[in-house]
Design a protein around this motif. Structure first.
Motif, mmCIF file in Angstrom:
data_model
loop_
_atom_site.group_PDB
_atom_site.id
_atom_site.type_symbol
_atom_site.label_atom_id
_atom_site.label_comp_id
_atom_site.label_asym_id
_atom_site.label_seq_id
_atom_site.Cartn_x
_atom_site.Cartn_y
_atom_site.Cartn_z
ATOM 1 N N PRO A 190 11.258 -6.123 -5.520
ATOM 2 C CA PRO A 190 11.241 -7.583 -5.386
ATOM 3 C C PRO A 190 12.558 -8.258 -5.746
ATOM 4 O O PRO A 190 12.921 -9.269 -5.147
ATOM 5 N N ASP A 191 13.296 -7.702 -6.720
ATOM 6 C CA ASP A 191 14.573 -8.307 -7.102
ATOM 7 C C ASP A 191 15.718 -7.859 -6.193
ATOM 8 O O ASP A 191 16.857 -8.329 -6.330
ATOM 9 N N GLY A 192 15.440 -6.948 -5.279
ATOM 10 C CA GLY A 192 16.459 -6.502 -4.331
ATOM 11 C C GLY A 192 17.479 -5.537 -4.883
ATOM 12 O O GLY A 192 18.451 -5.199 -4.200
ATOM 13 N N ASN A 193 17.289 -5.050 -6.108
ATOM 14 C CA ASN A 193 18.272 -4.167 -6.728
ATOM 15 C C ASN A 193 17.994 -2.678 -6.492
ATOM 16 O O ASN A 193 18.886 -1.846 -6.671
ATOM 17 N N TYR A 194 16.769 -2.343 -6.125
ATOM 18 C CA TYR A 194 16.387 -0.945 -5.955
ATOM 19 C C TYR A 194 15.724 -0.742 -4.597
ATOM 20 O O TYR A 194 15.188 -1.677 -3.994
ATOM 21 N N ARG A 227 1.604 21.176 0.241
ATOM 22 C CA ARG A 227 2.309 20.444 1.290
ATOM 23 C C ARG A 227 1.843 19.000 1.236
ATOM 24 O O ARG A 227 0.721 18.677 1.629
ATOM 25 N N PHE A 228 2.701 18.137 0.744
ATOM 26 C CA PHE A 228 2.288 16.793 0.360
ATOM 27 C C PHE A 228 3.320 15.783 0.842
ATOM 28 O O PHE A 228 4.531 16.062 0.852
ATOM 29 N N CYS A 229 2.844 14.628 1.258
ATOM 30 C CA CYS A 229 3.771 13.557 1.607
ATOM 31 C C CYS A 229 3.123 12.203 1.375
ATOM 32 O O CYS A 229 1.889 12.076 1.349
ATOM 33 N N ILE A 230 3.967 11.194 1.192
ATOM 34 C CA ILE A 230 3.557 9.799 1.116
ATOM 35 C C ILE A 230 3.944 9.139 2.435
ATOM 36 O O ILE A 230 5.125 9.048 2.770
ATOM 37 N N PHE A 231 2.941 8.671 3.179
ATOM 38 C CA PHE A 231 3.197 8.033 4.469
ATOM 39 C C PHE A 231 3.607 6.568 4.328
ATOM 40 O O PHE A 231 4.337 6.036 5.157
ATOM 41 N N SER A 232 3.119 5.909 3.284
ATOM 42 C CA SER A 232 3.336 4.464 3.139
ATOM 43 C C SER A 232 3.480 4.131 1.668
ATOM 44 O O SER A 232 2.801 4.727 0.813
ATOM 45 N N LEU A 233 4.365 3.178 1.357
ATOM 46 C CA LEU A 233 4.560 2.800 -0.039
ATOM 47 C C LEU A 233 5.006 1.342 -0.141
ATOM 48 O O LEU A 233 5.399 0.722 0.850
ATOM 49 N N GLY A 234 4.939 0.816 -1.365
ATOM 50 C CA GLY A 234 5.368 -0.553 -1.606
ATOM 51 C C GLY A 234 5.416 -0.862 -3.091
ATOM 52 O O GLY A 234 4.694 -0.267 -3.892
ATOM 53 N N PHE A 235 6.298 -1.799 -3.459
ATOM 54 C CA PHE A 235 6.421 -2.248 -4.844
ATOM 55 C C PHE A 235 5.371 -3.309 -5.154
ATOM 56 O O PHE A 235 4.967 -4.091 -4.276
ATOM 57 N N SER A 236 4.974 -3.359 -6.416
ATOM 58 C CA SER A 236 4.168 -4.478 -6.893
ATOM 59 C C SER A 236 5.046 -5.709 -6.998
ATOM 60 O O SER A 236 6.280 -5.623 -6.928
ATOM 61 N N SER A 237 4.440 -6.878 -7.176
ATOM 62 C CA SER A 237 5.191 -8.137 -7.180
ATOM 63 C C SER A 237 6.183 -8.217 -8.334
ATOM 64 O O SER A 237 7.215 -8.886 -8.231
ATOM 65 N N LEU A 243 3.072 1.672 -5.155
ATOM 66 C CA LEU A 243 1.814 2.136 -4.557
ATOM 67 C C LEU A 243 2.127 3.016 -3.354
ATOM 68 O O LEU A 243 3.000 2.686 -2.547
ATOM 69 N N GLY A 244 1.424 4.135 -3.230
ATOM 70 C CA GLY A 244 1.647 5.033 -2.106
ATOM 71 C C GLY A 244 0.348 5.565 -1.531
ATOM 72 O O GLY A 244 -0.655 5.694 -2.244
ATOM 73 N N GLY A 245 0.359 5.860 -0.235
ATOM 74 C CA GLY A 245 -0.781 6.475 0.437
ATOM 75 C C GLY A 245 -0.383 7.839 0.961
ATOM 76 O O GLY A 245 0.666 7.978 1.605
ATOM 77 N N ALA A 246 -1.196 8.866 0.722
ATOM 78 C CA ALA A 246 -0.777 10.249 0.940
ATOM 79 C C ALA A 246 -1.638 10.991 1.963
ATOM 80 O O ALA A 246 -2.726 10.548 2.331
ATOM 81 N N ASN A 247 -1.131 12.149 2.373
ATOM 82 C CA ASN A 247 -1.830 12.966 3.356
ATOM 83 C C ASN A 247 -3.017 13.715 2.774
ATOM 84 O O ASN A 247 -3.765 14.358 3.516
ATOM 85 N N PHE A 277 -0.230 -4.029 -1.365
ATOM 86 C CA PHE A 277 -0.772 -4.980 -2.328
ATOM 87 C C PHE A 277 -1.192 -6.225 -1.563
ATOM 88 O O PHE A 277 -0.487 -6.693 -0.666
ATOM 89 N N ALA A 278 -2.344 -6.788 -1.918
ATOM 90 C CA ALA A 278 -2.888 -7.926 -1.169
ATOM 91 C C ALA A 278 -2.039 -9.174 -1.332
ATOM 92 O O ALA A 278 -1.825 -9.924 -0.374
ATOM 93 N N ASP A 279 -1.553 -9.421 -2.550
ATOM 94 C CA ASP A 279 -0.784 -10.637 -2.809
ATOM 95 C C ASP A 279 0.062 -10.417 -4.057
ATOM 96 O O ASP A 279 0.260 -9.283 -4.504
ATOM 97 N N GLY A 280 0.521 -11.504 -4.659
ATOM 98 C CA GLY A 280 1.412 -11.414 -5.804
ATOM 99 C C GLY A 280 0.756 -11.000 -7.107
ATOM 100 O O GLY A 280 1.451 -10.736 -8.087
ATOM 101 N N THR A 281 -0.574 -10.904 -7.145
ATOM 102 C CA THR A 281 -1.234 -10.552 -8.403
ATOM 103 C C THR A 281 -1.184 -9.061 -8.693
ATOM 104 O O THR A 281 -1.313 -8.643 -9.833
ATOM 105 N N SER A 282 -1.044 -8.252 -7.651
ATOM 106 C CA SER A 282 -0.972 -6.793 -7.776
ATOM 107 C C SER A 282 -2.277 -6.170 -8.262
ATOM 108 O O SER A 282 -2.282 -5.016 -8.694
ATOM 109 N N GLN A 283 -3.374 -6.897 -8.194
ATOM 110 C CA GLN A 283 -4.667 -6.368 -8.623
ATOM 111 C C GLN A 283 -5.507 -5.847 -7.455
ATOM 112 O O GLN A 283 -6.290 -4.926 -7.612
#
Length: 529
Positions: A190-194, A227-237, A243-247, A277-283
């Motif tokens: 979210p802060d654009g640094n990573y 044999r493992f991978c993460i297809f999708s990921l995202g940062f919390s707010s 958060l990641g979704g795996a095979n 994540f649904a929104d900024g609450t990360s819940q």
């Protein structure tokens, strides 16, 4: 040799061929086997040609549920089609400017909705190639502030571009680590640094953008599968969690402050292709998988040993490839291998019948979207599945070869009036949320467009294609300032607004009214004669 023996041998041969094909497909996908080109200086060996455009497009979408939904009203207000003031607004840009100058908007300038209504006339339509690689480009996304763009390519490189002030300049190239077949997903903090990226690896990798790219941190997820991978990921707010979704059918949450896996949720019966994540609450978490279901999870009531979603969204007929939340905590869209995008209200969950019908439809699919054409029953379905609780279904693009992504257009410039998606036919398809129809088709690539990213504050988007190119799309054409017939009769301010106008404007408006009344009387007299 009798016919039964011949048939038996034929069946055995077919089974062996199928088994070998299946094994080879798995090895290529997992990265244990790579297809090497012949060595010729010919880029055609590297790319997969674009699929044919969809054979059928729904020209008369059923908007019955959409028209009475909350998302329709919210979208109309956000993009300036409806105003809370109750005053009718002109449609053409010239009439809007005229009305503003005459004071019909009161003392204020254009609202955000008015601005979106104007900018929605200038949807990007012309492509310029801004980068070209020697391998397939998989991911491309703008940072939250729009000042940077990050791409990921099958050549195992991440590339960061500076996009502030309309530029598109390469800043740095980051060599990814522990890559099996390709980098599969990326995300800005979210802060654009990573940034974080994933591949066929047991670890996620995080690196700081403005330091030495060799300094990368591996975040172990400790899965049970080898044999493992993460297809999708995202940062919390807040940037603390990833958060990641795996095979393996699980959702993973990694806590960056504690430097360990915080949560492992058994979510789907097959690959988890997308999470958010649904929104900024990360819940609240969303997930979608190859079982055809979208699931909603509330972490406040979640038990890792016996995880149960708070609700399930059913109606797709094949695996879900991508989910994009609207940001209001109530609506999301999902892209699917059944060649459709669905709009959902997460407050309206699907019952057991709908879930059973989705599972049944998915289990009956015998094709492989990675190299086969779309079955006719999917390209032109006669009706939705029984129990489908989606608000709207959008058709006109193709989902083949890879996990094609879709998004809502930005709220700032468009009021989220549109849904845009990549397409296996090498196109970007833009849908009108309110009508369900295809607003525009942007053709310019020669292979599948896997990802598309719309600038958060400018009317431009970047498409990421398997032809190894990034295409930046902007509007090209004359400004649409023509008066529409319905705008010829200028809408005047109310009596209350009229009293607050300057004296010169009141006099001008009075004269104009008198002139128009006189013209109307003369026209009536001429007609009667």
């Amino acid at each position: 040799m009798d016919d039964s023996d011949s048939q038996s041998r034929s069946d055995d041969s077919s089974d062996q061929e199928y088994a070998l094909t299946t094994i080879l497909q798995y090895l290529i996908r997992s990265g244990e086997v790579h297809i090497i080109s012949s060595g010729r200086d010919d880029s055609e060996d590297e790319f997969v040609a674009a699929a044919s455009p969809p054979r059928m497009r729904d020209l008369r979408p059923n908007t019955k549920e959409l028209d009475k939904s909350e998302v329709s009203l919210a979208t109309q207000q956000a993009c300036g089609l409806l105003h809370t003031s109750g005053h009718e607004r002109p449609n053409s840009i010239a009439a809007m400017i005229n009305a503003r100058e005459r004071g019909m908007f009161g003392r204020s300038s254009f609202t955000r909705g008015d601005c979106c209504k104007i900018t929605n006339n200038y949807i990007p339509n012309k492509m310029k190639t801004v980068a070209k690689y020697h391998s397939k480009a998989f991911c491309g996304t703008y940072s939250k502030d729009g000042n940077y763009f990050l791409s990921a390519c099958q050549d195992r490189n991440l590339r960061l571009y500076r996009t502030a002030e309309g530029k598109f300049q390469l800043l740095k190239t980051i060599q990814a680590r522990d890559v099996g077949w390709s980098i599969l997903d990326t995300a800005f903090s979210p802060d654009g640094n990573y940034i974080v990226y994933s591949s066929w690896s047991e670890c996620l990798h995080v690196c700081r953008l403005y330091e030495d790219s060799e300094n990368q941190d591996a975040l172990p997820l400790c899965p049970d599968e080898r044999r493992f991978c993460i297809f999708s990921l995202g940062f919390s707010s807040d940037g603390r969690e990833i958060l990641g979704g795996a095979n393996d059918g699980f959702l993973y949450v990694y806590d960056r402050e504690c430097n360990q896996r915080a949560l492992r949720i058994e979510g789907h019966d097959d690959d988890v292709n997308t999470v958010a994540f649904a929104d900024g609450t990360s819940q609240i978490l969303y997930s979608g998988g190859d079982d055809g279901l979208c699931k909603v999870w509330d972490r406040r009531t979640l038990n890792e040993s016996n995880p149960k979603p708070v609700g399930v969204l059913a109606g797709h007929m094949d695996g879900v490839t991508y989910i994009d939340p609207r940001g209001d905590g109530r609506h999301l869209i999902s892209n699917c291998k059944d060649q459709s995008i669905k709009l959902w209200d997460v407050r309206v969950f699907s019952g057991t019948d709908g879930q059973r019908n989705t599972r049944k439809a998915v289990s009956h699919q015998t094709w492989d979207y990675r190299w086969q054409t779309v079955p006719k029953k999917l390209s032109n379905p006669k009706k939705n599945l029984e129990g489908d609780t989606s608000v709207m279904t959008y058709r006109g693009h193709s989902v083949l070869q890879t996990l094609v992504r879709c998004h809502f257009s930005p709220e700032f410039t468009t009021g989220q009036r549109y849904i845009y998606t990549g397409c296996a036919a090498g196109r970007v398809v833009i849908y009108d949320v309110l009508t369900g129809k295809v607003h525009s088709v942007l053709s310019g690539h020669t292979a599948c467009v896997r990802d598309v990213s719309w600038h958060p504050h400018r009317l431009e988007l970047v498409s990421t294609s398997w032809d190894g190119t990034l295409g930046r799309w902007t509007y090209s054409g004359q400004m649409k300032l023509d008066m529409e017939d319905e705008d010829v009769n200028i809408i005047y301010p109310s009596d209350h607004e009229f009293r607050h106008l300057r004296r010169s404007r009141r006099i001008a408006l009075q004269r104009e009214r008198q002139q128009k009344s006189q013209e109307a009387l003369e026209q009536k007299h001429t007609t009667s004669c």
